[in-house]
Every structure is written in structure tokens, then in C-alpha cells.
Design a protein around this motif. Structure first.
Motif, short mmCIF file in Angstrom:
data_model
loop_
_atom_site.label_atom_id
_atom_site.label_comp_id
_atom_site.label_asym_id
_atom_site.label_seq_id
_atom_site.Cartn_x
_atom_site.Cartn_y
_atom_site.Cartn_z
N SER A 188 -13.50 -1.64 21.42
CA SER A 188 -14.66 -2.08 20.63
C SER A 188 -14.85 -3.58 20.80
N ASP A 189 -16.11 -3.98 20.97
CA ASP A 189 -16.42 -5.41 21.12
C ASP A 189 -15.53 -6.07 22.16
N GLU A 190 -15.30 -5.34 23.27
CA GLU A 190 -14.55 -5.85 24.42
C GLU A 190 -13.07 -6.10 24.14
N ASN A 191 -12.53 -5.42 23.15
CA ASN A 191 -11.10 -5.53 22.86
C ASN A 191 -10.52 -4.14 22.63
N TYR A 192 -9.24 -3.98 22.99
CA TYR A 192 -8.51 -2.76 22.69
C TYR A 192 -7.95 -2.86 21.27
N TYR A 193 -8.02 -1.75 20.54
CA TYR A 193 -7.45 -1.68 19.19
C TYR A 193 -6.57 -0.44 19.07
N LEU A 194 -5.45 -0.63 18.40
CA LEU A 194 -4.60 0.50 18.02
C LEU A 194 -5.06 0.99 16.65
N ILE A 195 -5.29 2.28 16.53
CA ILE A 195 -5.59 2.90 15.24
C ILE A 195 -4.31 3.60 14.79
N ALA A 196 -3.80 3.20 13.63
CA ALA A 196 -2.48 3.68 13.21
C ALA A 196 -2.45 3.95 11.71
N TYR A 197 -1.43 4.69 11.32
CA TYR A 197 -1.21 4.97 9.89
C TYR A 197 -0.09 4.08 9.39
N ASP A 198 -0.39 3.33 8.31
CA ASP A 198 0.59 2.46 7.67
C ASP A 198 1.13 3.20 6.45
N ALA A 199 2.36 3.69 6.54
CA ALA A 199 2.94 4.48 5.45
C ALA A 199 3.17 3.64 4.20
N GLU A 200 3.48 2.36 4.39
CA GLU A 200 3.74 1.49 3.24
C GLU A 200 2.51 1.36 2.34
N ASP A 201 1.31 1.26 2.96
CA ASP A 201 0.07 1.14 2.20
C ASP A 201 -0.68 2.46 2.11
N MET A 212 -0.43 -7.95 19.83
CA MET A 212 0.83 -7.29 19.51
C MET A 212 1.91 -7.75 20.48
N ARG A 213 3.10 -8.00 19.98
CA ARG A 213 4.20 -8.45 20.81
C ARG A 213 5.47 -7.66 20.49
N HIS A 214 6.34 -7.56 21.48
CA HIS A 214 7.66 -6.95 21.31
C HIS A 214 7.56 -5.53 20.73
N ILE A 215 6.72 -4.71 21.33
CA ILE A 215 6.56 -3.33 20.86
C ILE A 215 7.81 -2.53 21.23
N SER A 216 8.32 -1.81 20.26
CA SER A 216 9.47 -0.94 20.50
C SER A 216 9.28 0.39 19.77
N HIS A 217 9.86 1.44 20.34
CA HIS A 217 9.75 2.76 19.73
C HIS A 217 10.90 2.96 18.74
N THR A 218 10.63 3.67 17.67
CA THR A 218 11.69 4.02 16.72
C THR A 218 12.03 5.49 16.89
N GLU A 219 13.09 5.92 16.22
CA GLU A 219 13.47 7.33 16.27
C GLU A 219 12.75 8.14 15.20
N GLU A 220 11.98 7.47 14.36
CA GLU A 220 11.27 8.17 13.28
C GLU A 220 10.00 8.81 13.81
N ARG A 221 9.74 10.03 13.36
CA ARG A 221 8.54 10.75 13.76
C ARG A 221 7.31 10.10 13.12
N ARG A 222 6.17 10.29 13.78
CA ARG A 222 4.93 9.73 13.24
C ARG A 222 4.56 10.38 11.91
N LEU A 223 3.94 9.59 11.04
CA LEU A 223 3.43 10.07 9.76
C LEU A 223 1.91 9.93 9.75
N GLY A 224 1.29 10.55 8.73
CA GLY A 224 -0.15 10.38 8.54
C GLY A 224 -1.01 11.39 9.25
N LYS A 225 -0.42 12.48 9.72
CA LYS A 225 -1.20 13.47 10.46
C LYS A 225 -2.37 13.99 9.64
N GLU A 226 -2.16 14.17 8.34
CA GLU A 226 -3.23 14.70 7.50
C GLU A 226 -4.42 13.74 7.42
N HIS A 227 -4.17 12.44 7.57
CA HIS A 227 -5.26 11.46 7.52
C HIS A 227 -6.14 11.54 8.77
#
Length: 326
Positions: A188-201, A212-227
Motif C-alpha cells: 500500500s502506498d508503495e510500501n510493504y506492510y505486515l498484517i498481524a495479530y497482537d495477542a497482548e492488545d 522491521m529488524r532482527h526478525i526471528s521465528h518462535t516456537e509458539e503457534r500463531r494466534l488470532g485465526k478467528e479475527h
């Protein structure tokens, strides 16, 4: 030994020669093909080349010979990309703000390998794009790949989120490490955006991928599927002007009938349109993430466009106008 090894690659070199040295308007005679193969230390006779050309046709490469004057000229008619397609891709790369100058050159060089030596001169295009600013973040390509891998692996990611300071350096926007569940990428508007679910909020958020910097994967499964079951990416992008978050509100906008295209281009053809009180004007109601970016867009459209309601949003806009005029 080298010549013997190269001989095994005769079909490869022949395909390479036909790809680079011929196109719809340029061909090679049989003696020229033999000469070109010799430059790779590959010996060949006419019969073996005819056999190799038949093998190329079996592989889906449209190699044909046509008589022009005294000679037969052989050319590769069908390629992975048409010249017009390559021109479009080159123009898109040059026009893209998020692709760095260095990466633009690398990508264009790779694209030109799909063209003949004659077509390559036409791909040396200098596209004039007023005000274009190329991003300085070379890591965006790896960020996109990391995010795609996390989505495919159904895992959450952690990263630092950056912002510019007055020294023109990127620094962490907050003294924290972000952790979210990635669900989609959008442009959008010539930029890439990640759309994600923030469980804390417990909400859907978006992040500029180049910040975004220093991206790493965790062992936790994704949340927010219902959203995301009924999530409409196109609608989300439309209502978030410049992808700046704000409180989502149904906003009524009045506009002159002849300029309805501006609203349709921005929000799509599904928006409701009804006559306004003022002659020659209409209104539409759209979902908007109310932000300075939205107010700036309305202001830039001129005094023919106005916010009819709700009163709270109209008041915010009027206050912004007073502030801008000080």
C-alpha cells in the motif's frame, strides 16, 4: 579435458546462444551457430545441431528456421517473457520506492538475461518519476521471506521496530521486542506492510516491513485465526490512509457529482452513493480509520469535498484546519 566437459553441455550452450543472440527480428545462420558454439569450446556439425534443436522443441522452446535470401536463419521465437512484458517489469522496478537503487540494478540485470542482445538496448530505460525516493533498507527482501516462512510454518515472530531520528538514523521506536502472529503481507502506498495479530492488545495491527529488524521465528503457534476468518484485506487497506492507524468510524463525505471517480478509485465501486442537499452534489458513507493522513487527503481535495458527519469527526477536521492555518 575442458573441451570434453563443455561438449557434454552442448544443448545448454545452444539454448543459451539462441536465447541471447536471436529474437523475432534477428536470427543466426548454421555457420554462425557453429562459430558461437566454438567460442564455448564446443564442436558441432549440422546434423547434431538439428537433433539438438529438435530436443529444444521437445522441451518447449520454439526454435525455427526461415529462409531469407540465400540463407536459412534460425531463431528462438517464443521466450519466457515478451519484450513488452520485460519493459513493464523494468519500469515497475525503477518506479518502486521500496526497492533500493542497488537492488533495482541487480533485478534489472537479471531480467535482461531473458532478452536477446538486441532487445537489451531497449531495456536500458530511464523512467522519470517525480519525487521518487528509494528506500535505503536492503534487508526488506529478507524480511519478506522470513515473514512468508513464518506464515507457512504457522509460527509467531519477534522483531525490533524502528523509526527515524533527527540524525537520519533508524533507531528502535520502543524499548521492547515486538511479538505478533503474522497472517498476511500487503502492498500500500508503495510500501510493504505486515498484517498481524497482537495477542497482548487482542487486535489486528500492521507494520512497515522495511522498518522491521532482527526478525526471528518462535516456537509458539500463531494466534488470532478467528479475527482473520472474515478479514477483508482490501477494505482494511482502503480505510487505513497511508496505513496510519486511527479510530475506525463511518464517515459521510459530500462531493461534486463530476468528481465521483476520486471516491470510487479510493474506496471501490461498492460504496453507497446518494444525492446530497446541495444541487450537483452527492454523498457517500465509508469506514475510515480517522487520522491526520485522512484529514490531509480531504484537505488536498479542495473545498468542494467536505465531511458531513459524524459531528465529532467534522469538528476534529475543523480544529486541524485552524491548527494548520496558524
Amino acid at each position: 579435458m575442458a573441451k570434453r566437459e563443455n561438449q557434454k553441455l552442448k544443448l545448454y550452450y545452444l539454448a543459451k546462444i539462441m536465447q541471447e543472440k536471436t529474437d523475432e527480428d534477428h536470427g543466426l545462420t548454421m555457420p554462425q551457430i557453429i562459430e558461437q558454439l566454438a567460442s564455448y569450446d564446443v564442436s558441432a556439425d549440422r546434423k547434431s545441431i538439428y537433433d539438438d534443436m529438435e530436443a529444444m522443441r521437445t522441451l518447449g522452446l520454439d526454435v525455427n528456421g526461415e529462409k531469407e535470401g540465400k540463407y536459412f536463419y534460425y531463431k528462438l521465437n517464443t521466450k519466457k517473457f515478451e519484450l513488452a512484458e520485460l519493459k513493464l517489469l523494468v519500469d515497475s522496478i525503477q518506479a518502486s520506492k521500496f526497492i533500493t537503487e542497488k537492488k533495482s540494478k541487480e533485478l534489472i540485470e537479471k531480467l535482461t538475461s531473458f532478452a536477446s542482445q538486441y532487445e537489451r538496448t531497449q531495456l536500458n530505460r530511464q523512467l522519470a518519476v517525480q519525487g521518487r525516493i528509494k528506500t535505503m533498507n536492503e534487508s526488506i527482501y529478507y524480511n519478506v521471506d522470513e515473514i512468508h516462512r513464518a506464515i507457512a510454518g504457522n509460527c509467531q515472530i519477534r522483531f525490533d521496530y524502528m523509526r527515524w531520528n533527527l540524525q537520519k538514523k533508524l533507531e528502535k521506536s520502543k524499548d521492547k521486542v515486538y511479538q505478533v502472529s503474522p497472517w498476511a503481507l500487503t502492498f500500500s502506498d508503495e510500501n510493504y506492510y505486515l498484517i498481524a495479530y497482537d495477542a497482548e492488545d487482542d487486535t489486528i495491527k500492521h507494520y512497515r516491513v522495511d522498518k522491521m529488524r532482527h526478525i526471528s521465528h518462535t516456537e509458539e503457534r500463531r494466534l488470532g485465526k478467528e479475527h482473520f476468518k472474515a478479514f477483508d484485506m482490501a477494505a482494511y487497506t482502503k480505510r487505513n490512509f497511508g496505513m496510519y492507524a486511527g479510530e475506525e468510524t463511518k464517515v459521510t463525505i459530500a462531493f461534486p457529482n463530476e468528481k465521483v471517480g476520486i471516491l470510487l478509485d479510493r474506496f471501490g465501486t461498492d460504496i453507497p452513493i446518494r444525492p446530497a442537499k446541495k444541487k450537483g452534489y452527492s454523498e457517500t458513507m465509508v469506514d475510515i480509520a480517522v487520522s491526520n493522513q485522512f484529514f490531509g487527503w480531504i484537505f488536498a481535495l479542495g473545498n468542494e469535498f467536505s465531511i458531513v458527519g459524524p459531528a465529532s469527526v467534522r469538528k476534529q477536521f475543523e480544529e486541524k484546519l485552524l491548527g494548520w492555518n496558524k
